[in-house]
Design an enzyme around this catalytic site. Structure first.
Site, PDB file in Angstrom:
ATOM      1  CG  ASP A 451      21.170  49.513 -20.940  1.00 49.36           C
ATOM      2  OD1 ASP A 451      22.067  50.009 -20.244  1.00 49.36           O
ATOM      3  OD2 ASP A 451      21.353  48.606 -21.761  1.00 49.36           O
ATOM      4  CG  ASP A 749      21.789  48.305 -25.850  1.00 54.98           C
ATOM      5  OD1 ASP A 749      22.947  48.761 -25.709  1.00 54.98           O
ATOM      6  OD2 ASP A 749      20.776  49.016 -25.731  1.00 54.98           O
ATOM      7  CG  ASP A 753      26.472  47.756 -22.798  1.00 51.36           C
ATOM      8  OD1 ASP A 753      27.034  48.617 -22.102  1.00 51.36           O
ATOM      9  OD2 ASP A 753      25.449  47.975 -23.454  1.00 51.36           O
TER      10      ASP A 753
END
Length: 1030
Positions: A451, A749, A753
């Site tokens: 990310d 997070d 996900d």
């Protein structure tokens, strides 16, 4: 070797039951099954746990579906009566803990209604729903209602590990031999001389047991500490009138808990207020469909997950009174899932154990035959004495001790030791390894899909630019750091309404009276912007009633709220990804503060503004609103909005990230950024981090989604940035990368996900920004959300692998030499130069101390300058076989010369010449292992001393080994069958040992591999990523 290890292959993640059973049944030579399998999951206990879990789920399902219906027909009088105790009354409460637990467990809405609903129930537990409990009340609430902790299996004492170490079958046989030896020895040689041999064996066994138990006990403490860290969950509560964060274990009955998407419900409780709350109860009931919780269905159960929405709940039951607590009680401490390296080394240990057992039997047979022949030739075959029995017993003890040395029990256990050490170090470096295999697998990772927000960037966000009323304003870096916006009163009011109403965060005062913003970094940045404009959060929230909230999620990439207007009607506010929200607009607030139609020209102009912000690496969000005559019954509208502002949020790149990315590229690990941000923002940040390079590809999730499987596979190796991606895109990318042979680590997070984290070879959840759902599906939790920490996990993963290779090389050399020298000597001379006590000492150097020294070495710089460890690579490489063979040949030649020609070479004569020679052989053999242990620090490199003193464990083990060797030779001769040596003999022993260093240098100059790598590492991958890193 590979063919022999066919049965010892398992997947690193989610291995099949068949594979796990297959390798367990293939382990045939085990000295101590209890110890060998202590840290390996017990499949029988696992099946038992699954059955118990299923039973509890069935029970809860009954409560959900049967009791709900049945309660309507049960008369209130038939319900159990709960008498209020004096203790509860004195504490100021008017309801019993068991009554609260029963009401929630049975979903008893009728009982709740009879008590006056959640407001009246709050009074019974003496709490204000707006102010929460007082911190000073926590101890009395824990005393009356219990603590929010679950029953844990008691820690195993040190004596348990001593007892476990004594289960070694070879040690038990040796103890019997020692006792018999003492009895026979005293009978023939008298007291105390007749006790020396047997007592020496017993003392050696005691030393081995104590060192083994201490090592295992320290390991267990490390795992226990790590287990506690895994269970730490932070929850948000209202206490003392303010919102604050506390540990889940500090939660008490009466606490008002704030829940949002991805949270685990921390205790049983009752819904107070909230919006669109959907709960995943599959962990308790096994039901896959989410449950909608509201005022009509108000009960929340501990251990369930928030799938959508947000809410406040009143805690009614904690700890072991909850159904989740009862489920946790059934969990058995059945160990970890085995790692591929542990399984492989169990196989190596089994193969070597079989060879060692054969040598031990042959040695005993040869010694016995030689002894019988000697008696026959001397004419005393018919005369047997107790001394003869003692000799045969000694032969048997030596043979059993050969098995002790030959069965490398320490191989698979060294993996656990190394992983435990690595996990402890990573914990101090802010990485929590949830599964042992993850640390090992990370050493093989070829790709990291990361990310952007909070991982590559600092996550300390501020609104840096804003476009409003056709003007771009930049944050003024002054004493107040405020914006100088000239807005009409109506525009400012609408903007502040949108900021303070459409948020899932709060502005609170801490204990010192300072303003504190609780929530995600993006929300904090926007709320701070609103405060800088002079807005008041609490005033705004009190002015308007919130009718509906649609929380932000990573699929829609927007958040909406509906409020009631004072004059009637309603107003919807929406904020989110600029390109998405802009398409929902029909009007815009112009330079005069008037709402005007959004023409194509204006859309182009605003798009250019958004693009300009994004090119400066700013995250862009649009703030819009829409007035409605009445509140819609379904979802809020997706069109007809008026654009108010575009904000550009600055989130600086973390210091050291660029260097960390370069480290990955030098190590053959491709870094890919997968983000929900605008593609221009993503590219700008990726360039700054060194991820997006010439020849690489940046693609949007929507474009990637539309590709055919063949097209995906063609472009995936080139992808370096994926922007505006959905969680499903991340999952698809990870899945396809694995199909083309990549070992993928992925960060996540959010709740959505979870599939990608589960699919990846290594799932990395963020500790700060990550939801509990993400953490539960991850293998490693990055506690500081920092990309540098991820690189550190990869570094330690490689260190574990290479350290175990070093240990295996060292141990196999000792195995080969000890086996052959005793066997050959037995065949030729009829005696073994290394006694049982000496072999036990060698075994401890090799097994426990050797593992401590070599398996706990910290990573060196060179580890991240090699390519990833190939999964298919042979664990024992040709380079290792070269070193093992070369060192073994040298030691066997030198020790063989000493054994067969030592007396003449050393000019030994007299009655103790044999004892002196055998002591020199023993001493030389031990020093060969000491210097070879130093050699083993580097499998390929010549400089083995580099960084040696950085590892205090290695230095300590070397020192202890040498000191104990001096004590054994000089002072414990009666027990160890040694005699004190002259300084010349000591010098000779050390010289023979040190020559191992020269032999190692010569061996390392002998090429054995055609490829330019060593130690199981593969060549750097070809393709855009490697060329870019070059």
């Amino acid at each position: 070797m590979s063919n022999l290890l066919r049965d010892f292959e398992v997947e690193a993640k989610n291995p099949s039951l068949e594979a796990r059973q297959r390798w367990r049944s293939s382990v045939s030579i085990v000295k101590n099954r209890t110890r060998r399998f202590r840290n390996i999951r017990d499949l029988d206990k696992l099946a038992d746990y699954e059955n118990k879990k299923h039973q509890i789920q069935e029970k809860i399902r009954v409560a959900f579906f049967v009791q709900k219906a049945a309660l309507h027909f049960i008369d209130a009088a038939a319900r159990p009566e709960y008498k209020l105790t004096d203790e509860v009354k004195k504490a100021g409460f008017s309801i019993e803990a068991d009554e609260l637990a029963s009401m929630v467990r049975k979903n008893d809405t009728k009982s709740l209604a009879q008590k006056g609903g959640v407001e009246e129930l709050a009074k019974k537990v003496s709490v204000s729903l707006s102010e929460g409990i007082r911190s000073s009340e926590v101890p009395i609430r824990e005393k009356i209602f219990g603590e929010n902790r679950y029953t844990e299996k008691p820690a195993r004492s040190f004596l348990m590990f001593v007892w476990e170490a004594l289960h070694d079958i070879t040690l038990i046989i040796l103890m019997v031999c020692a006792v018999v030896s003492i009895g026979v020895g005293v009978a023939t040689e008298g007291f105390p001389r007749g006790m020396y041999d047997g007592t020496g064996i017993l003392l050696s066994i005691l030393l081995v047991v104590m060192v083994t138990a201490i090592s295992d006990y320290k390991q267990s403490l490390q795992f226990r500490d790590l287990d506690r860290e895994k269970k730490k969950i932070i929850v948000q509560v209202t206490r003392d009138g303010s919102r604050q964060e506390i540990s889940i274990h500090d939660l008490v009955v009466g606490d008002v808990v704030h829940l949002s998407i991805g949270d685990q419900v921390p205790a049983d409780g009752i819904f107070i207020s909230g919006y669109n709350l959907e709960i995943d109860e599959s962990s308790l009931s096994g039901e896959s469909e989410p449950s909608h919780v509201n005022k009509e269905k108000p009960f929340l159960l501990s251990g369930t997950k928030v799938q959508n929405g947000s809410a406040k709940m009143l805690v009614t039951t904690v700890g072991m009174r909850t159904e989740w607590g009862k489920l946790m009680e059934t969990l058995v401490d059945g160990g970890e899932d085995e790692t591929p390296l542990q399984v492989k080394l169990n196989g190596v240990a089994t193969i070597i154990g079989k060879i060692g057992l054969s040598f031990a039997v042959l040695t005993f047979v040869v010694l016995c035959i030689r002894f019988v022949l000697d008696k026959a030739t001397s004419g005393s075959f018919t005369n047997w004495s107790s001394e003869d029995a003692l000799t045969l017993l000694d032969y048997f003890a030596i043979s059993v001790t050969i098995i002790v040395v030959a069965v490398p029990e320490g191989l698979p256990l060294a993996v656990t030791l190394s992983l435990a050490f690595a996990m402890k170090k990573l914990m101090s470096d802010r990485a929590l390894v949830r599964h042992l295999a993850a640390c090992e697998t990370m050493g093989s990772s070829t790709c990291i899909c990361t990310d952007k927000t909070g991982t590559l960037t600092t996550n300390h966000m501020v609104v840096n630019k804003v476009w409003i009323c056709d003007k771009v304003q930049e944050r003024q870096e002054g004493s107040k750091e405020s914006f100088e916006l000239e807005l009409s009163e109506e525009v400012q009011s609408t903007l502040l309404q949108g900021i303070f109403q459409n948020t899932g965060s709060e502005v609170v005062k801490d204990k010192d009276g300072n303003t504190q913003i609780l929530g995600s970094p993006t929300e904090r940045a926007i709320l701070e912007f609103g405060l800088l404009l002079g807005g008041d959060f609490n005033t705004q929230r009190k002015e308007h009633k919130i009718l509906k909230i649609e929380p932000f999620n990573s699929d829609k990439k927007k958040m909406s709220v509906l409020i009631a207007l004072p004059g009637g009607g309603a107003r919807a506010f929406c904020k989110g990804a600029s390109e998405i929200v802009l398409k929902m607009c029909e009007n815009v607030v112009d330079s005069n503060g008037e709402s005007v139609p959004l023409t194509e020209e204006r859309i182009t102009s605003i798009s250019d503004i958004i693009e300009g912000f994004a090119s400066e690496a700013l995250r862009t969000l649009c703030l819009v609103y829409k007035d409605l005559d009445e509140a819609p019954s379904g979802e809020l509208p997706d069109g007809g909005y008026t654009m108010v502002a575009v904000v550009g949020i600055k989130d600086p790149v973390r210091p050291g990230v660029r260097e960390a990315v370069q480290t990955c590229q030098a190590a053959g690990i491709t870094v890919r950024m997968v983000t929900g941000d605008n593609i221009s923002t993503a590219k700008a940040i990726a360039k700054e981090c060194g991820i997006y390079t010439e020849g690489g590809l940046a693609i949007e999730g929507s474009e990637f989604r539309d590709l055919s499987p063949h097209e995906m596979r063609a472009i995936i190796p080139k992808i370096q940035v994926m922007a505006r991606s959905l969680p499903l895109d991340k999952h698809t990318l990870v899945s396809n990368l694995r199909k083309i042979g990549e070992v993928v680590a992925v960060t996540g997070d959010g709740t959505n996900d979870a599939p990608a984290l589960h699919e990846a070879d290594i799932g990395l959840a963020m500790g700060i920004a990550g939801t509990e759902v993400a953490k539960e599906n991850a293998d490693v939790i990055i506690m500081d959300d920092n990309f540098k920490t991820i690189v550190n996990v990869a570094r330690w993963g490689r260190a574990v692998y290479i350290n175990i290779q070093k240990f295996v090389q060292f141990q196999l050399t000792v195995n080969v030499v000890a086996l052959i020298i005793n066997f050959v000597s037995a065949c030729i001379t009829g005696s073994a130069p290394l006694t049982a006590v000496q072999l036990l000492w060698v075994n401890m150097i090799m097994d426990t101390l050797g593992a401590l020294a070599l398996a706990t070495e910290p990573p060196n710089e060179g580890l991240m300058k090699r390519a990833p460890i190939a999964r298919t690579a042979s664990f024992i490489t040709k380079t290792m076989w070269r070193n093992i063979a070369g060192q073994s040949v040298y030691q066997l030649i030198v020790l063989g010369i000493l054994n067969f020609a030592g007396k003449s070479l050393l000019k030994l004569d007299g009655p103790d010449s044999t004892a002196v020679l055998n002591t020199v052989i023993f001493n030389s053999f031990v020093f060969c292992q000491v210097f070879n242990e130093i050699n083993s620090r580097e499998i390929e490199k010549i400089n083995v001393f580099k960084g040696m003193f950085n590892s205090w464990v290695f230095t300590w083990v070397m020192t202890v080994t040498v000191v104990f060797q001096v004590i054994i030779v000089e002072f414990l001769g009666a027990f160890a069958s040694t005699v004190p040596l002259s300084w010349q003999h000591w010098l000779l022993s050390i010289l023979i040992g040190s020559l191992n260093m020269i032999v190692a240098v010569i061996l390392k100059c002998v090429p054995v591999e055609s490829r330019h790598h060593h130690d199981g590492y593969d060549l750097l991958p070809s393709g855009p990523s490697s060329s870019n890193s070059a």
